[in-house]
Design a protein around this motif. Structure first.
Motif, PDB file in Angstrom:
ATOM      1  N   ILE A 134     -43.719  35.702-142.110  1.00  0.00           N
ATOM      2  CA  ILE A 134     -43.077  34.950-143.187  1.00  0.00           C
ATOM      3  C   ILE A 134     -41.989  35.774-143.862  1.00  0.00           C
ATOM      4  CG2 ILE A 134     -44.688  35.630-145.025  1.00  0.00           C
ATOM      5  CD1 ILE A 134     -44.545  32.591-145.896  1.00  0.00           C
ATOM      6  N   GLU A 135     -42.093  37.130-143.766  1.00  0.00           N
ATOM      7  CA  GLU A 135     -41.089  37.976-144.400  1.00  0.00           C
ATOM      8  C   GLU A 135     -39.710  37.820-143.756  1.00  0.00           C
ATOM      9  OE1 GLU A 135     -45.044  40.207-144.789  1.00  0.00           O
ATOM     10  OE2 GLU A 135     -44.010  38.986-143.289  1.00  0.00           O
ATOM     11  N   ALA A 136     -39.667  37.714-142.430  1.00  0.00           N
ATOM     12  CA  ALA A 136     -38.382  37.687-141.729  1.00  0.00           C
ATOM     13  C   ALA A 136     -38.046  36.318-141.142  1.00  0.00           C
ATOM     14  CB  ALA A 136     -38.371  38.733-140.615  1.00  0.00           C
ATOM     15  N   GLN A 137     -39.055  35.607-140.633  1.00  0.00           N
ATOM     16  CA  GLN A 137     -38.832  34.347-139.906  1.00  0.00           C
ATOM     17  C   GLN A 137     -37.734  34.532-138.850  1.00  0.00           C
ATOM     18  OE1 GLN A 137     -38.582  31.589-143.507  1.00  0.00           O
ATOM     19  NE2 GLN A 137     -39.580  30.239-142.049  1.00  0.00           N
ATOM     20  N   HIS A 138     -37.776  35.678-138.194  1.00  0.00           N
ATOM     21  CA  HIS A 138     -36.766  35.969-137.168  1.00  0.00           C
ATOM     22  C   HIS A 138     -37.444  36.651-135.993  1.00  0.00           C
ATOM     23  CE1 HIS A 138     -33.053  37.053-135.233  1.00  0.00           C
ATOM     24  NE2 HIS A 138     -33.335  38.340-135.313  1.00  0.00           N
ATOM     25  N   GLY A 139     -37.789  35.866-134.995  1.00  0.00           N
ATOM     26  CA  GLY A 139     -38.467  36.404-133.829  1.00  0.00           C
ATOM     27  C   GLY A 139     -39.976  36.381-134.007  1.00  0.00           C
ATOM     28  N   LEU A 140     -40.676  36.170-132.891  1.00  0.00           N
ATOM     29  CA  LEU A 140     -42.133  36.052-132.919  1.00  0.00           C
ATOM     30  C   LEU A 140     -42.757  37.347-132.410  1.00  0.00           C
ATOM     31  CD1 LEU A 140     -40.814  33.120-131.851  1.00  0.00           C
ATOM     32  CD2 LEU A 140     -43.180  32.436-132.119  1.00  0.00           C
ATOM     33  N   HIS A 141     -43.591  37.961-133.243  1.00  0.00           N
ATOM     34  CA  HIS A 141     -44.297  39.175-132.841  1.00  0.00           C
ATOM     35  C   HIS A 141     -45.298  38.830-131.732  1.00  0.00           C
ATOM     36  CE1 HIS A 141     -42.881  41.776-136.147  1.00  0.00           C
ATOM     37  NE2 HIS A 141     -42.885  40.668-136.864  1.00  0.00           N
ATOM     38  N   ILE A 142     -45.165  39.509-130.594  1.00  0.00           N
ATOM     39  CA  ILE A 142     -46.132  39.378-129.502  1.00  0.00           C
ATOM     40  C   ILE A 142     -47.198  40.445-129.707  1.00  0.00           C
ATOM     41  CG2 ILE A 142     -46.476  39.586-127.008  1.00  0.00           C
ATOM     42  CD1 ILE A 142     -44.953  37.100-127.651  1.00  0.00           C
ATOM     43  N   TRP A 143     -48.472  40.066-129.680  1.00  0.00           N
ATOM     44  CA  TRP A 143     -49.549  41.028-129.917  1.00  0.00           C
ATOM     45  C   TRP A 143     -49.727  41.896-128.676  1.00  0.00           C
ATOM     46  CZ3 TRP A 143     -49.266  40.979-134.683  1.00  0.00           C
ATOM     47  CH2 TRP A 143     -49.303  39.827-135.462  1.00  0.00           C
ATOM     48  N   GLU A 144     -48.983  43.016-128.695  1.00  0.00           N
ATOM     49  CA  GLU A 144     -48.839  43.838-127.496  1.00  0.00           C
ATOM     50  C   GLU A 144     -50.079  44.645-127.136  1.00  0.00           C
ATOM     51  OE1 GLU A 144     -44.871  45.646-126.486  1.00  0.00           O
ATOM     52  OE2 GLU A 144     -44.809  45.648-128.681  1.00  0.00           O
ATOM     53  N   ASP A 145     -51.047  44.721-128.025  1.00  0.00           N
ATOM     54  CA  ASP A 145     -52.281  45.397-127.634  1.00  0.00           C
ATOM     55  C   ASP A 145     -53.136  44.505-126.733  1.00  0.00           C
ATOM     56  OD1 ASP A 145     -52.396  43.895-130.028  1.00  0.00           O
ATOM     57  OD2 ASP A 145     -54.274  44.838-130.654  1.00  0.00           O
ATOM     58  N   HIS A 146     -52.687  43.247-126.529  1.00  0.00           N
ATOM     59  CA  HIS A 146     -53.410  42.320-125.653  1.00  0.00           C
ATOM     60  C   HIS A 146     -52.526  41.703-124.562  1.00  0.00           C
ATOM     61  CE1 HIS A 146     -57.108  42.297-128.097  1.00  0.00           C
ATOM     62  NE2 HIS A 146     -56.283  42.468-129.109  1.00  0.00           N
ATOM     63  N   PHE A 147     -51.213  41.735-124.749  1.00  0.00           N
ATOM     64  CA  PHE A 147     -50.293  41.112-123.787  1.00  0.00           C
ATOM     65  C   PHE A 147     -49.078  42.016-123.580  1.00  0.00           C
ATOM     66  CE2 PHE A 147     -52.061  37.881-126.709  1.00  0.00           C
ATOM     67  CZ  PHE A 147     -52.948  37.260-125.844  1.00  0.00           C
ATOM     68  N   ILE A 148     -48.615  42.096-122.340  1.00  0.00           N
ATOM     69  CA  ILE A 148     -47.382  42.836-122.052  1.00  0.00           C
ATOM     70  C   ILE A 148     -46.290  41.827-121.708  1.00  0.00           C
ATOM     71  CG2 ILE A 148     -46.249  44.544-120.588  1.00  0.00           C
ATOM     72  CD1 ILE A 148     -48.943  45.817-120.068  1.00  0.00           C
ATOM     73  N   PRO A 149     -45.217  41.767-122.508  1.00  0.00           N
ATOM     74  CA  PRO A 149     -44.126  40.837-122.212  1.00  0.00           C
ATOM     75  C   PRO A 149     -43.034  41.480-121.361  1.00  0.00           C
ATOM     76  CG  PRO A 149     -43.808  41.761-124.390  1.00  0.00           C
ATOM     77  CD  PRO A 149     -45.049  42.421-123.816  1.00  0.00           C
ATOM     78  N   GLU A 150     -42.465  40.700-120.473  1.00  0.00           N
ATOM     79  CA  GLU A 150     -41.261  41.096-119.727  1.00  0.00           C
ATOM     80  C   GLU A 150     -40.300  39.918-119.763  1.00  0.00           C
ATOM     81  OE1 GLU A 150     -42.272  43.214-115.743  1.00  0.00           O
ATOM     82  OE2 GLU A 150     -43.887  41.769-116.100  1.00  0.00           O
TER      83      GLU A 150
END
Length: 433
Positions: A249-265
Motif C-alpha cells: 500500500i505504501e508504493a502501489q508500484h509493482g507486486l512483491h513476489i515472495w521469493e523465499d517460496h518462488f523464483i521468478p524469471e
C-alpha cells in the motif's frame, strides 16, 4: 506494517542463498518422486547434481499447462494421495482442468503468504474482510479466507454473485476490505449507485483485486467510484493460488513476489531465452517449498517485467510490474500485438465513456478487423448524434496513436455489455483458421 519481518526484509544475499538451498532440495525431490520430471530432465541431459547455482535454473526444461493436463489428475503429485489434504482445479474453458494438491504444510504456507499479502495491502487484525472471490475448486475464495483468518481479521465468506446481498452485508456487517476481481468491483460500484447508496456510508477502505489483468486507468476508476485503495494481487492455481505476489500500500508500484517460496524469471515468449531484469516478457515461476505438486520453471503466459530497485516499504523481495496481459490472450491485428489492457487504458482516460467494453475481432476479406464496443454514460447517451460521432472519432484516434492500428468504434447504451461476477470476458474472436 510487515507481517513476517524476518523473511520479508531479508538481505538480497540471504534470499538467494535460501533460494539455492530450497531449489536443490526441490529438484532432487521431483527427480526422485515424479516420473514426468525424471524423464524431462533425462531428455535434457540434466541431473539434480548439475544445479550448483541459481544461474543453473535456466538449463532446466519448462513445465507447461499442457503437461499438467497430460498428467491429469495426479501424475505430477510428488507425495502419495494420503498426504494430500486439499485438491483444487483450474476453471479452464478447454480441455481437462489443471489439478493441484496441497499437503497440510502447503496449506500452512499458503495461509502465511496470504497473511503477508493482506498486511502488505494495508489490512490488519481489526478489519472485516469481505471475501467475494468464488469458493470451490477455484483457489481464490479459500486462499483469501485462510489468509484472512491467519491475519486474525474477521472474514465474511460471501463468495461471488448475489450482488444485492453483497451490498446489504457490506452495509450491515461493516466490511472494510473487499477481495474480488477488478471488473466485479466496478460492477459493485455501479450497483451501489443504482441503489442510491452513498459510498461514504460504507466502511470500505481497501480492495484486494486480482484474477484478471487490469490497467492503471481502471485502478483510478475503481478508487474514485468505491472510495478505496485498490491493490493488485497476483497468483495462479498451478503455483499456489492468490498470494504469490502483491502490491504494498505504501508504493502501489509493482507486486512483491515472495521469493523465499518462488523464483521468478522473465523469458522471451518465443525463444524461451531468459531476459535481464527490467525487460518485458513472459513470467516463469519455480516453486521451492511446495510439497504436493512442486513445479519447475512453470510458464505462466503472463506478460510483465521484474523491478529490482528497492521499494520504499522496506521489503527486499523482487517486484513484478502490473501484468499487461497474457501471451495467449495477446491479439495480433494486422501484425500488431494488442493487449486488451492497452485498449482499456485508452478508454478509461476519455470522458463520457464507462469502463465496460468488449473487443470483437473478425476477419473481413482476409484482413483482420477490430471493433471496440464501449458503453457511454447516461449523459453522453442522451447527447446529439453528432456528439456521439465526435466521441467515436476521439476513441479511434487515441487507439491509433497508441497502438498504430485502425479500429471500428461502436458506442452502446449504458448497461448493454454483460457484467461478470468473476473474470470479465473482454475479447470475442470470430476469426476462423
Amino acid at each position: 506494517m510487515i507481517w513476517n519481518e524476518d523473511f520479508e526484509t531479508l538481505p538480497r544475499e540471504a534470499i538467494e542463498a535460501l533460494q539455492l538451498t530450497r531449489l536443490k532440495q526441490t529438484v532432487e525431490r521431483v527427480y526422485a518422486m515424479v516420473p514426468f520430471y525424471r524423464d524431462s530432465f533425462n531428455k535434457a541431459g540434466i541431473t539434480p547434481a548439475d544445479i550448483r547455482s541459481l544461474d543453473d535454473l535456466q538449463h532446466l526444461p519448462f513445465t507447461l499447462k499442457q503437461d499438467m493436463r497430460d498428467n491429469y489428475p495426479y501424475g505430477l503429485f510428488a507425495v502419495p494421495l494420503d498426504q494430500i489434504v486439499r485438491i483444487h482445479a483450474s476453471s479452464g474453458t478447454t480441455g481437462k482442468p489443471t489439478v493441484v494438491g496441497y499437503t497440510k504444510r502447503d496449506i500452512d504456507t499458503w495461509s502465511e503468504l496470504m497473511a503477508r499479502s493482506f498486511m502488505a495491502s494495508g489490512a490488519s487484525r481489526g478489519d472485516v474482510i469481505h471475501n467475494a472471490y468464488g469458493y470451490g475448486l477455484f483457489t481464490g475464495g479459500l486462499g483469501a479466507h485462510y489468509g484472512a483468518e491467519r491475519l486474525g481479521a474477521s472474514v465474511i465468506p460471501m463468495s461471488g454473485g448475489n450482488t444485492k446481498k453483497q451490498i446489504m452485508i457490506m452495509q450491515d456487517f461493516g466490511s472494510s476490505v473487499i477481495t474480488c476481481t477488478p471488473s466485479y468491483s466496478l460492477y459493485l460500484a455501479e450497483a451501489l449507485a443504482d441503489e442510491g447508496i452513498d459510498i461514504a456510508d460504507l466502511k470500505l477502505r481497501v480492495g484486494i483485486l486480482g484474477a484478471e489483468p487490469w490497467s492503471e486507468s481502471m485502478r483510478g476508476e475503481i478508487e474514485e467510484k468505491l472510495g478505496i485503495k485498490a491493490i493488485d494481487i497476483y497468483g495462479l492455481s498451478e503455483i499456489m493460488g492468490p498470494g504469490v505476489g502483491i502490491e504494498c500500500i505504501e508504493a502501489q508500484h509493482g507486486l512483491h513476489i515472495w521469493e523465499d517460496h518462488f523464483i521468478p524469471e522473465i523469458i522471451d515468449p518465443v525463444s524461451g531465452k531468459v531476459l535481464p531484469y527490467g525487460e518485458k516478457g513472459e513470467l516463469v515461476l519455480t516453486t521451492i517449498t511446495k510439497e504436493g505438486i512442486p513445479l519447475i520453471r512453470y510458464r505462466t503466459r503472463d506478460i510483465t517485467r521484474i523491478i529490482s530497485e528497492p521499494c520504499i516499504c522496506g521489503r527486499t523481495h523482487l517486484r513484478i510490474e502490473r501484468l499487461s496481459g497474457r501471451s495467449d490472450d495477446m491479439l495480433i491485428i494486422r501484425g500488431v500485438n494488442v493487449f486488451p489492457s492497452q485498449i482499456e487504458s485508452v478508454l478509461c482516460r476519455i470522458e463520457g465513456v464507462a469502463p465496460h467494453y468488449q473487443l470483437i475481432v473478425d476477419r473481413e476479406e482476409n484482413l483482420d478487423s477490430l471493433e471496440v464496443q464501449v458503453e457511454v454514460n447516461e449523459q453522453t447517451f442522451s447527447d446529439e448524434v453528432k456528439q456521439m460521432q465526435e466521441l467515436s472519432a476521439v476513441i479511434r484516434k487515441d487507439i491509433k496513436d497508441l497502438l498504430g492500428i485502425t479500429c471500428k468504434v461502436r458506442l452502446v447504451e449504458p448497461k448493454t455489455i454483460a457484467r461478470s461476477e468473476g473474470k470479465a470476458q473482454r475479447v470475442i474472436d470470430r476469426r476462423q483458421g
